[in-house]
Design a protein around this motif. Structure first.
Motif, mmCIF file in Angstrom:
data_model
loop_
_atom_site.group_PDB
_atom_site.id
_atom_site.type_symbol
_atom_site.label_atom_id
_atom_site.label_comp_id
_atom_site.label_asym_id
_atom_site.label_seq_id
_atom_site.Cartn_x
_atom_site.Cartn_y
_atom_site.Cartn_z
ATOM 1 N N LEU A 82 0.832 -1.215 0.000
ATOM 2 C CA LEU A 82 0.000 0.000 0.000
ATOM 3 C C LEU A 82 0.865 1.262 0.000
ATOM 4 O O LEU A 82 0.533 2.255 -0.639
ATOM 5 N N ASP A 83 1.968 1.220 0.719
ATOM 6 C CA ASP A 83 2.912 2.341 0.649
ATOM 7 C C ASP A 83 3.850 2.204 -0.556
ATOM 8 O O ASP A 83 4.621 3.123 -0.850
ATOM 9 N N GLU A 84 3.816 1.039 -1.193
ATOM 10 C CA GLU A 84 4.721 0.738 -2.318
ATOM 11 C C GLU A 84 6.189 0.876 -1.918
ATOM 12 O O GLU A 84 6.979 1.509 -2.629
ATOM 13 N N ILE B 65 6.882 9.218 -1.380
ATOM 14 C CA ILE B 65 7.624 9.552 -2.598
ATOM 15 C C ILE B 65 8.154 10.972 -2.505
ATOM 16 O O ILE B 65 9.249 11.267 -2.962
ATOM 17 N N LYS B 66 7.374 11.841 -1.883
ATOM 18 C CA LYS B 66 7.821 13.223 -1.728
ATOM 19 C C LYS B 66 8.405 13.465 -0.340
ATOM 20 O O LYS B 66 8.029 12.796 0.627
ATOM 21 N N GLY B 67 9.229 14.485 -0.225
ATOM 22 C CA GLY B 67 9.815 14.864 1.054
ATOM 23 C C GLY B 67 11.007 15.766 0.792
ATOM 24 O O GLY B 67 11.918 15.381 0.058
ATOM 25 N N ARG C 40 11.540 1.855 -3.172
ATOM 26 C CA ARG C 40 10.261 1.913 -3.855
ATOM 27 C C ARG C 40 10.044 0.606 -4.623
ATOM 28 O O ARG C 40 10.957 0.106 -5.261
ATOM 29 N N ALA D 144 3.693 10.916 -8.801
ATOM 30 C CA ALA D 144 3.658 9.481 -8.505
ATOM 31 C C ALA D 144 4.096 8.698 -9.740
ATOM 32 O O ALA D 144 4.782 7.687 -9.639
ATOM 33 N N ASN E 63 -5.894 3.046 -1.714
ATOM 34 C CA ASN E 63 -5.249 1.763 -1.400
ATOM 35 C C ASN E 63 -5.582 0.705 -2.450
ATOM 36 O O ASN E 63 -4.729 -0.114 -2.820
ATOM 37 N N SER F 165 -3.431 1.131 -5.315
ATOM 38 C CA SER F 165 -2.085 0.630 -5.037
ATOM 39 C C SER F 165 -2.006 -0.878 -5.243
ATOM 40 O O SER F 165 -0.988 -1.395 -5.714
ATOM 41 N N ALA G 171 3.662 15.326 3.889
ATOM 42 C CA ALA G 171 3.517 14.057 3.175
ATOM 43 C C ALA G 171 3.567 12.926 4.186
ATOM 44 O O ALA G 171 4.249 13.022 5.211
ATOM 45 N N ILE G 172 2.846 11.880 3.887
ATOM 46 C CA ILE G 172 2.777 10.710 4.760
ATOM 47 C C ILE G 172 2.857 9.458 3.904
ATOM 48 O O ILE G 172 2.646 9.521 2.690
ATOM 49 N N PRO G 173 3.163 8.302 4.510
ATOM 50 C CA PRO G 173 3.052 7.055 3.740
ATOM 51 C C PRO G 173 1.616 6.935 3.231
ATOM 52 O O PRO G 173 0.669 7.152 3.998
ATOM 53 N N LYS G 174 1.441 6.613 1.968
ATOM 54 C CA LYS G 174 0.107 6.845 1.391
ATOM 55 C C LYS G 174 -0.966 5.897 1.910
ATOM 56 O O LYS G 174 -2.144 6.183 1.747
ATOM 57 N N SER G 175 -0.554 4.819 2.554
ATOM 58 C CA SER G 175 -1.568 3.942 3.162
ATOM 59 C C SER G 175 -2.266 4.627 4.338
ATOM 60 O O SER G 175 -3.298 4.161 4.799
ATOM 61 N N HIS H 234 -2.370 15.084 -3.137
ATOM 62 C CA HIS H 234 -1.799 14.345 -4.255
ATOM 63 C C HIS H 234 -1.738 12.904 -3.735
ATOM 64 O O HIS H 234 -0.738 12.461 -3.179
ATOM 65 N N GLY I 148 -1.677 9.917 -4.828
ATOM 66 C CA GLY I 148 -0.773 8.900 -5.347
ATOM 67 C C GLY I 148 0.578 8.923 -4.681
ATOM 68 O O GLY I 148 1.311 7.933 -4.700
ATOM 69 N N ASP I 149 0.954 10.037 -4.088
ATOM 70 C CA ASP I 149 2.225 10.065 -3.373
ATOM 71 C C ASP I 149 2.099 10.526 -1.915
ATOM 72 O O ASP I 149 3.097 10.890 -1.294
ATOM 73 N N ASN J 243 0.875 13.116 -0.436
ATOM 74 C CA ASN J 243 1.184 14.517 -0.148
ATOM 75 C C ASN J 243 -0.108 15.295 0.058
ATOM 76 O O ASN J 243 -0.923 15.396 -0.857
ATOM 77 N N THR K 236 6.524 13.400 6.779
ATOM 78 C CA THR K 236 7.563 14.420 6.726
ATOM 79 C C THR K 236 6.923 15.809 6.835
ATOM 80 O O THR K 236 5.761 15.991 6.471
ATOM 81 N N GLY L 236 6.248 18.098 2.094
ATOM 82 C CA GLY L 236 6.246 17.200 0.947
ATOM 83 C C GLY L 236 6.917 17.791 -0.265
ATOM 84 O O GLY L 236 7.698 17.121 -0.945
#
Lengths: 492, 492
Positions: free
Chosen positions: A131-133, A212-214, A240, B183, B266, B269, B371-375, B400, B402-403, B405, B446, B449
């Motif tokens: 899910l976080d890839e 992915i971003k940061g 990734r 992404a 998710n 993903s 930004a956070i882990p996208k899950s 965003h 997909g990433d 953010n 983070t 992002g």
């Protein structure tokens, strides 16, 4: 060590240090002997080896100099790595990090009086999160093992150096390894989101992020990637991962000449198709494959583009590729294009590409690695042929054509009366390599596309980098490793 | 400055320094006045401005402090930039680089007594080469202008921050800008192959290469990207360009709740589809759009995923996406999915997404960027709602998705009897932002992002970075800029 995969990428199989002298305890300096005792007390006797296997005396390109003595440490975990570095720091001992030893530029070659710090026991895949890839892996995980672990989840790890079944993720990160699929998926750098590294004084440092971003502060992750163990020791990474493509298709295009194949690469650039892999094999490299495998793929001066397409709309992609390459009936350019519908045939070709290249054991051989702007591929192949003629040596070359990365092979037959596999390479091969590197720069290229600098390419650094750049790099080295303990004499 | 685009991304439109005091010659220190004379003699009076337009007193987030005096230089070419830096170095004067001034974190905010070095006149697209798939551009080129110049060649430049019509390539590189398509295509970092920078002492340095691969020495290019002008001044870049996709399709999915939309992310993903853009708009941000544009897109608590697919096999991609999102008849999840076949309708939605968000001029507003882990998207949206309740403020958020953010908007109505647009933000908004940043970190995320640290996020750096990391970053700064002349007080 000399599986078909290693042979496919090794700069010179005669240089694999199978017959190199081992470092034994009796040759260790009193300093290293005392250090060994302290480390054995802290980490155990099986972690600190004073009489290591000869395989540790070099990597796939460069064996250590005769008489080099070193202490081998193979920590079982991150804390063990920290312990080794703390003691090295305290005692001012140099440290040479080592992944799987499959490097082609001497980055893992022991330095006399140093600790070789092998990461091969840090093999945990700590986490896979689709899910976080991302996956979180330790440095010693073998690259192909990660993709195998991901496959049941429907995912893969994109970086695939030809050494993927041998090399480790940590080594790939240290060299920013490339491979066949970089034009589409990027090099190792594009797949690393964060690192866990041990600094020269033993401090554990985490860099980067899981998204992915940061953009918090300077990007230490990116600076560390490709630094060949000169700044810090990579012990783990957050990488990734990507979903497996829904489809793959291989297209084989045979051109009357290598210049025609290079023009085909340009035609692909002008088209909307972006292959997952696009390999150019010149006539001589096809002959190498035939000699090594009996495959029968060479045909006069013809050259081959071996293209992998992947993803959605695979038939449309193939159609657009064929149009771009000028296939048609009648075909004015003489190109023959086949979509390899038979998966077994496609896999056979990819295996030939990966493992069959380079002149065989009857030759002295030097494998090279340069990259150029990809529009200059025809010029680069012409240069390689000219260098062969002028030096009286045999040349062949394959290219990761989608990203302008060439792997020329420079060779000479071994004399029949002196087949000693450990004999040094004839100087003419080094002279030819020197010409090649200079010509790559003249074409607007770089002295190393993906193998790294290590010791093998160190003497050419000044040809590419300005004084200002090298001075700055030395100051960055000082910022990380003021005592210059980490991998001295490499990369920078 | 306050076009619809800038409004869409501005942290607080009230902070655009339209009414800020200008720096005039009479307020300059004798040091700056003397420096101005020397620079005017070398570069011309129109390059060195002692009474600059008020727009130069800040960026889109942070105006300079009252009473800040600075000298504005707008060199016409790279040599002019070198001249400014050489004199700054000689005289120990601090330098604040400035792209288009569209930054959202105060990276371009003038520092008292400094030279503001604007790159806006370096606008040459030096080269477009579709065969090498690169463009060579100067720092002041507006991001969207590059893609416009590439379109007739069938190519585009992938990084597309929402500010693309305002922001410059140099500014994008300084902040490692993101945008909607990261992404799939990566952030700015993934599109930069090489840089031309001027060091603190005026030395011109070229980094990187023109090929996708290249591993010669430490990767200075990558270290410089995102360093917000604290290490060197970016004057030009070799960037990667990509062929325009053969097709695009927008899919709109409306979910009963924001948690449902996050679950949809998710589900994507887990699927093989990777959208070019995947934007999540919560119910409150849809209400913002309605308030700002009258579009009528909000519907109770429903949230929207706005997805762009591109490339080959667009119909198959859409089918797989719809399956992943649980669309069907009957649909147990209550999701409504529409493929926007009408291109005008699709473009309308994207324009609403880009320009419509955030509460309007009647509000104090703080725009955030984490930004956070996208899950963890569902958790993040729940956190934002809770922060709104606890602080008694209005929150809305787009992501965003997909990433991972998020851009939350924190706002309060302005009192009707005090509509002064330059009034400072109420402290409760800063308190809420502080909670938000800490919660993002607690979710494994983070503090920024894609907007950068600048001055706006400087006080949060220690929450994310360890002492070891910050110490190392300070040593890297010393290595580039030992006098600490470049963009002091920002980013690090």
């Amino acid at each position: 060590m000399t599986t078909s995969i290693s042979a496919s990428t090794s700069a010179d199989t005669s240089a694999v240090p199978a017959s190199a002298p081992s470092a034994d305890a009796s040759s260790l300096s009193p300093h290293l002997r005392a250090l060994a005792e302290r480390l054995q007390g802290l980490l155990g006797e099986d972690v600190v080896l004073t009489d290591p296997d000869p395989v540790y005396t070099g990597d796939h390109a460069v064996p250590s100099a005769p008489g080099t003595s070193f202490l081998l440490t193979l920590p079982r975990d991150v804390e063990g790595v920290q312990t080794v570095l703390r003691l090295a720091h305290e005692t001012g001992t140099t440290v040479v990090p080592r992944g799987a030893g499959s490097g082609l530029s001497g980055g893992a070659t022991p330095v006399d009086g140093s600790i070789v710090l092998g990461l091969e026991r840090l093999t945990r895949i700590r986490e896979i999160d689709v899910l976080d890839e991302v996956a979180v892996v330790e440095a010693g995980v073998i690259t192909a093992d990660l993709s195998e672990a991901l496959a049941p989840h429907g995912f893969f790890y994109a970086p695939d150096p030809a050494s993927a079944r041998l090399s480790s993720i940590g080594g790939n990160i240290a060299t920013n390894a490339g491979g066949l699929h970089c034009a589409k998926y990027g090099v190792t750098r594009e797949s690393v989101l964060g690192l866990e590294v041990v600094l020269a004084d033993g401090t554990l440092l985490r860099t980067g992020h899981r998204s992915i971003k940061g953009v918090t502060g300077l990007d230490l992750t990116q600076l560390l990637i490709g630094s060949e163990g000169t700044l810090a020791i990579v012990v783990a990474a957050t990488v990734r991962i990507r979903p497996l493509p829904v489809a793959r298709r291989t297209v084989l295009a045979r051109f009357p000449t290598v210049a025609g194949a290079a023009a085909g690469v340009n035609a692909i650039s002008r088209s909307p198709v972006r292959p997952a892999a696009c390999e150019l094999l010149d006539a001589r490299s096809l002959e190498d494959i035939d000699e090594n495998t009996g495959a029968g793929v060479a045909a006069g001066e013809s050259a081959v583009l071996l293209v992998e397409l992947d993803g959605y709309g695979i038939a449309e992609q193939a159609d657009d590729l064929i149009v771009a390459l000028g296939g048609g009936d009648p075909d004015p350019s003489g190109v023959e294009i086949r979509v390899l519908e038979d998966q077994a045939e496609a896999e056979h070709w990819w295996e030939l590409r990966r493992s069959g290249r380079g002149s065989g054991a009857g030759h002295f051989r030097l494998g090279e690695d340069v990259a150029i702007p990809k529009s200059r591929l025809a010029d680069a192949f012409a240069v390689i042929e000219r260098i062969g003629r002028e030096h009286g040596i045999r040349t062949s070359a394959v290219a990761h054509a989608g990203d302008g990365n060439l792997h020329p092979s420079l060779s000479l037959p071994r004399p029949e009366d002196n087949p000693d596999p450990s004999a040094p390479l004839p100087p003419v091969l080094h002279d030819a390599a020197d010409d090649l590197v200079r010509e790559a720069l003249a074409l607007g290229g770089t002295i190393s596309g993906e193998h790294g600098i290590g010791t093998a390419k160190h003497s050419w650094l000044d040809l590419e980098l300005s004084d200002a750049s090298r001075a700055l790099q030395r100051r960055l080295k000082d910022a990380f490793d003021p005592q210059h303990l980490l991998n001295p004499g490499k990369a920078l």
